[in-house]
Design a protein around this motif. Structure first.
Motif, PDB file in Angstrom:
ATOM      1  N   THR A  43     182.529  79.538  78.250  1.00 23.32           N
ATOM      2  CA  THR A  43     183.153  79.096  76.993  1.00 23.32           C
ATOM      3  C   THR A  43     182.192  78.214  76.194  1.00 23.32           C
ATOM      4  O   THR A  43     182.111  78.332  74.966  1.00 23.32           O
ATOM      5  CB  THR A  43     184.476  78.357  77.293  1.00 23.32           C
ATOM      6  OG1 THR A  43     185.348  79.278  77.947  1.00 23.32           O
ATOM      7  CG2 THR A  43     185.147  77.862  76.028  1.00 23.32           C
ATOM      8  N   GLU A  69     189.273  81.087  73.899  1.00 23.22           N
ATOM      9  CA  GLU A  69     189.975  81.050  75.184  1.00 23.22           C
ATOM     10  C   GLU A  69     191.462  80.730  75.001  1.00 23.22           C
ATOM     11  O   GLU A  69     192.316  81.341  75.621  1.00 23.22           O
ATOM     12  CB  GLU A  69     189.316  79.940  76.021  1.00 23.22           C
ATOM     13  CG  GLU A  69     189.561  80.025  77.488  1.00 23.22           C
ATOM     14  CD  GLU A  69     188.651  79.057  78.252  1.00 23.22           C
ATOM     15  OE1 GLU A  69     188.241  78.027  77.682  1.00 23.22           O
ATOM     16  OE2 GLU A  69     188.373  79.349  79.408  1.00 23.22           O
ATOM     17  N   ASP A  71     186.722  85.509  74.471  1.00 27.63           N
ATOM     18  CA  ASP A  71     186.650  84.658  75.662  1.00 27.63           C
ATOM     19  C   ASP A  71     187.819  84.996  76.584  1.00 27.63           C
ATOM     20  O   ASP A  71     188.952  84.618  76.320  1.00 27.63           O
ATOM     21  CB  ASP A  71     186.687  83.179  75.236  1.00 27.63           C
ATOM     22  CG  ASP A  71     186.151  82.256  76.322  1.00 27.63           C
ATOM     23  OD1 ASP A  71     185.894  82.741  77.446  1.00 27.63           O
ATOM     24  OD2 ASP A  71     185.992  81.055  76.050  1.00 27.63           O
ATOM     25  N   GLU A  72     187.525  85.730  77.641  1.00 24.12           N
ATOM     26  CA  GLU A  72     188.533  86.191  78.607  1.00 24.12           C
ATOM     27  C   GLU A  72     189.735  86.833  77.927  1.00 24.12           C
ATOM     28  O   GLU A  72     190.866  86.343  78.040  1.00 24.12           O
ATOM     29  CB  GLU A  72     188.951  85.032  79.496  1.00 24.12           C
ATOM     30  CG  GLU A  72     187.733  84.451  80.192  1.00 24.12           C
ATOM     31  CD  GLU A  72     188.058  83.700  81.448  1.00 24.12           C
ATOM     32  OE1 GLU A  72     189.086  84.001  82.056  1.00 24.12           O
ATOM     33  OE2 GLU A  72     187.271  82.828  81.813  1.00 24.12           O
TER      34      GLU A  72
END
Ligand code: ATP
Ligand code: MG
Length: 316
Positions: free
Chosen positions: A48, A88, A164-165
């Motif tokens: 991140t 995220e 992000d993910e």
């Protein structure tokens, strides 16, 4: 410059500390135009932090990063116009409707209202949430919120999309839809930079995968070759009611490596299924009873150890 035409993201010696924590310890890599680049690493690895630097949210302590040849620190506004970001923790407003969220995102980029409305409807349909377009996001499930998140990041047709993910904690249907859309956007020419914990996701989606651990790049490679490393780190752990003779495992062609952990044995193998069958037959021959037996999947931590033992490996 020649490399600018080839690579769309260039990162050199990026370092970032938070107090005593070294989040990034001088990482360098590049992402090629048109590829899906995966950034794979465990919790706290620095994924991140890297995305936040590349998208101009935070500044590094040292190093350079450029997006499409534009230095992110010298010309952040221009660099930001070319990217879409799915952070995220999301980027959406729960009191607004799905459609309002997408339209708001487009207005940040100065898009005209009629272009924006058409684009918003197109995205709502593509993400299969058109019927719910006028509902506030407060009433959406996590997977549906993530679809709005991604749609909002795509409204201005960015050259590069940072995720992000993107599938973390989502239901299988949303995961599949989102993976499908990432692939589709990429085929239309958008470069994708995504972070994940998930080895399988990296394998399925990415052309190249960078592995980051404790703020350092352990390896940049193709998913096939990483998969091999992960497969070699599968293992079977077992323990018996009586001390087992090491000869039971040693010299067996199914066992790549052997570790003793207290009363447990950990046997690394390419073929856990065969090894379990072999152990069962030998244990019964020798009158041993299992007190535990477990097949352990490839572990990121084991793969890191392997990858870092041989120093950095880079494949371009
Ligand atoms: N704002 C901050 N203040 C203090 N420490 C931070 C901050 N942001 C990150 N860190 C620390 O920096 C390290 C890297 O964090 P980062 O969020 O980049 O990891 P990550 O790879 O994204 O992990 P995860 O998979 O859990 O999201 C961690 O040790 C984290 O605690
Ligand atoms: Mg993270």
């Amino acid at each position: 410059m020649n490399t600018a035409a080839e690579s769309i993201i260039e990162v050199k010696g990026l370092a970032k500390r938070f107090g005593k924590v070294i989040a990034l310890d001088g990482i360098s890599f590049s992402v090629k135009r048109g590829e899906i680049f995966g950034f794979l690493g465990p919790n706290g690895a620095g994924k991140t932090t890297t995305i936040r630097i590349l998208t101009g949210i935070i500044v590094p302590d040292a190093g350079d990063a450029s997006i499409a040849g534009i230095d992110i620190q010298r010309d952040p506004l221009n660099a930001k116009m070319r990217i879409g970001v799915i952070p995220e923790l999301g980027n959406i407003y729960v009191d607004l409707t799905a459609r309002e969220n997408i339209i708001l995102a487009g207005r940040f980029y100065g898009m005209f209202r009629h272009v924006l409305e058409k684009k918003a409807d197109e995205l709502l349909k593509r993400f299969e949430i058109y019927e719910r377009r006028n509902d506030p996001l407060r009433s959406f499930s996590k997977g549906m919120k993530q679809r709005v998140n991604i749609a909002s990041a795509l409204v201005h047709d960015p050259e590069i999309l940072f995720l992000d993910e993107p599938t973390s904690g989502l239901d299988v249907q949303s995961q599949r839809l989102i993976k499908g859309i990432i692939g589709e956007i990429n085929r239309k020419g958008t470069t994708i930079f995504l972070t994940t914990h998930n080895i399988e996701e990296a394998n399925v989606l990415c052309q190249r995968v960078g592995i980051i651990n404790k703020g350092r790049i352990a390896s940049i490679d193709t998913p096939e070759s990483l998969k091999r490393t992960f497969e070699e780190t599968r293992s079977v752990t077992c323990s018996f009611d009586m001390p087992a003779d090491i000869a039971l495992f040693e010299g067996n062609s199914l066992v790549n490596r052997l570790d003793r952990m207290g009363d447990k044995w950990r046997l690394y193998t390419d073929n856990p299924d065969e090894l379990v069958k072999y152990l069962a037959s030998r244990a019964s021959e020798q009158g041993l009873s299992f007190t535990s037996l477990e097949i352990c999947g490839a572990s990121l931590e084991d793969a890191f150890l392997r990858l870092t033992q041989g120093g950095e490996r880079h494949v371009s």
